[in-house]
Design an enzyme around this catalytic site. Structure first.
Site, short mmCIF file in Angstrom:
data_model
loop_
_atom_site.label_atom_id
_atom_site.label_comp_id
_atom_site.label_asym_id
_atom_site.label_seq_id
_atom_site.Cartn_x
_atom_site.Cartn_y
_atom_site.Cartn_z
N ASP A 1 -20.53 -14.28 23.22
CA ASP A 1 -21.10 -13.26 24.11
C ASP A 1 -21.61 -13.92 25.38
O ASP A 1 -21.92 -15.12 25.40
CB ASP A 1 -22.22 -12.50 23.42
CG ASP A 1 -23.36 -13.39 22.97
OD1 ASP A 1 -23.11 -14.45 22.38
OD2 ASP A 1 -24.54 -13.03 23.22
N HIS B 1 -25.91 -18.46 33.60
CA HIS B 1 -26.59 -17.21 33.96
C HIS B 1 -26.64 -16.98 35.47
O HIS B 1 -27.31 -16.05 35.92
CB HIS B 1 -28.02 -17.15 33.39
CG HIS B 1 -28.08 -17.10 31.91
ND1 HIS B 1 -29.17 -16.63 31.21
CD2 HIS B 1 -27.19 -17.47 30.96
CE1 HIS B 1 -28.95 -16.71 29.91
NE2 HIS B 1 -27.75 -17.22 29.74
N GLU C 1 -25.88 -14.17 20.77
CA GLU C 1 -26.83 -15.23 21.11
C GLU C 1 -27.65 -14.88 22.33
O GLU C 1 -28.83 -15.23 22.42
CB GLU C 1 -26.07 -16.54 21.34
CG GLU C 1 -26.95 -17.78 21.35
CD GLU C 1 -27.45 -18.15 22.74
OE1 GLU C 1 -28.24 -19.11 22.84
OE2 GLU C 1 -27.05 -17.48 23.72
#
Length: 457
Positions: free
Chosen positions: A84, A430, A147
């Site tokens: 994910d 991210h 996660e």
């Protein structure tokens, strides 16, 4: 086997196998048919199909997780990764789910966190299998699915499957991560008075995940003309944004820079900056009280506003990230806070600080998730073995490190994070334009192959 000479032959296969995985937008979504959404399920099926095609034993644990296995024996060595990814966010130079190679860099959401390293670990297993190596322990590449959110997938997996005697996750940095800070995700809820007069904050929205620095924030105000004030604020702080007048209200949008929640200092928190602007324009007192309290307590990423700016020698400073703000006048303001505390600090001190923060503004606090700190002694024989393998391949003299990130090493009874980034690798997890260097992944394949051989003999 000379792994550093064997691994480069897998570069084209690495790209060939990774690209289809990166094209799957495996962000969590609610679903009646799949535990974590159709795209995450597609990513899991894709990896398991690769394993089957290459002759590994594969198992899908009810869509919550899966594993790819080879070897024999009573004991299991685990390699834990996740499929994910966080939402792509804004600011990309390329399409987030259309992987692109520029020079030696491969750009895509998930390239670094964690699909690129997962495929490197997979090809390390395949390299060993291609060379005829048969592990004396079962080696499992365990594929997690949740996660970035709640870890429900890996929790379900270990309710059904046995715990490895040791393992590592390729979801951090080299050399060896022997300590990970504790992590507390919490929400603070405030009642927002319904203000119908001028200078009211009607709504505020920012952030998608607690473990991401929000890169955009939006506020709707019932107020007199503030266009010049807002533009002056943006110029002063070198920020971007816009303002639109809509009948008797103004809609303000401010843009920041996303970053991983474990390193909030690397980002520009759009929510925090927009709240600071609102403080300058003298909101209605009932709204200003809440805004000012949030700023006072959550401005410092080291946690001084919460009076919990702790640190220790093992894992460094506490970090605090305000990841979500959701405000509706006359209803609620919900603030999501991600705190990562040093491994030797009592977590109850953090909990009490958050409770005091909420109580001061007549709010309530709820713990959404709490991952206890991980700390394995540097002298552990497996840690020393992994360290020696890394140092030899990287021509380094590194020692075990600690991090603020939360990896699947915590899901193991005994395990560590191990790569796949090197000390000079770009850390873009991210963030917009997330990428890896292909040379790093090829070197990681060699390191992982030798590590697997050592741990499984």
């Amino acid at each position: 086997m000379e792994y550093s000479k064997l691994a480069p032959a897998y570069k084209e296969e690495y790209i060939e196998k990774l690209f289809p995985l990166l094209r799957i937008p495996s962000v969590f979504e609610a679903s009646d048919h799949f535990p974590y959404g159709k795209s995450i399920d597609e990513a899991l099926h894709y990896m398991l199909s690769l394993g089957k095609e290459d002759g590994f034993l594969c198992s899908n644990i009810e869509g919550h997780a899966g594993h790819i296995e080879f070897g024999a024996g009573e004991e299991v060595i685990g390699l834990l990764g996740h499929l994910d990814v966080v939402p792509p966010g804004d600011g990309w130079s390329t399409e987030p789910f259309q992987p692109v190679i520029e020079g030696d860099c491969l750009y895509a959401r998930g390239a670094q966190d964690d699909k690129g390293p997962v495929v490197a670990a997979y090809l390390a297993m395949k390299l060993l299998k291609d060379q005829g190596f048969v592990p004396k322990k079962r080696v499992r590449l365990i594929l997690g699915t949740d996660e970035e959110r709640d870890w429900k997938g890996i929790e379900h997996y270990f309710k059904k499957e046995e715990m490895p005697v040791f393992g590592f996750t390729p979801d951090a940095v080299f050399p060896v991560i022997h300590a990970e800070k504790g992590l507390i995700d919490s929400y603070i809820n405030f009642d927002v008075p319904d203000v119908t007069s001028s200078n009211a904050l009607l709504s505020f929205s920012s952030g998608e995940r607690l473990n991401m620095v929000p890169d955009a924030a939006e506020a709707r105000l019932k107020i007199n003309d503030i266009e010049e004030l807002f533009q002056a604020f943006l110029n002063l702080h070198q920020l971007k944004g816009n303002i639109q007048k809509q009948e008797n209200t103004f809609l303000l949008t401010l843009y920041g820079k996303t970053a991983h929640g474990s390193k909030p200092e690397n980002g520009v928190n759009a929510a925090l900056h927009l709240l600071k602007f609102l403080k300058e324009i003298q909101l209605h007192p009932d709204h200003a009280e809440i805004v000012n309290h949030i700023i006072e307590c959550l401005s410092d990423p080291a946690g001084s506003g919460l009076n919990c700016n702790f640190q220790d020698e093992v894992s460094g400073n506490l970090t605090c990230n305000m990841g979500i703000v959701d405000w509706k006048s006359g209803e609620k303001c919900r603030v999501g806070v991600n705190v990562r505390y040093p491994v030797t600090i009592d977590s109850e001190l953090i909990v009490q600080s958050l409770k005091r923060f909420s109580k001061k503004a007549h709010g309530t606090m709820e713990i959404y998730d709490h991952l206890k700190a991980l700390h394995i002694k540097k002298e552990h024989p497996h840690i020393q073995a992994l360290l020696e393998i890394y140092n030899r391949h990287a021509e380094d003299t590194a020692i075990p490190h600690s991090i603020g990130g939360a990896t699947y090493a915590r899901a193991l009874e005994t395990g560590v994070a191990y790569g796949a980034l090197f000390k000079d690798s770009p850390d873009t997890a991210h963030q917009a334009n997330e990428h890896i260097q292909l040379k790093d992944m090829i070197k990681a394949i060699a390191i992982y192959a030798e590590a697997i051989q050592h741990l499984s003999r």
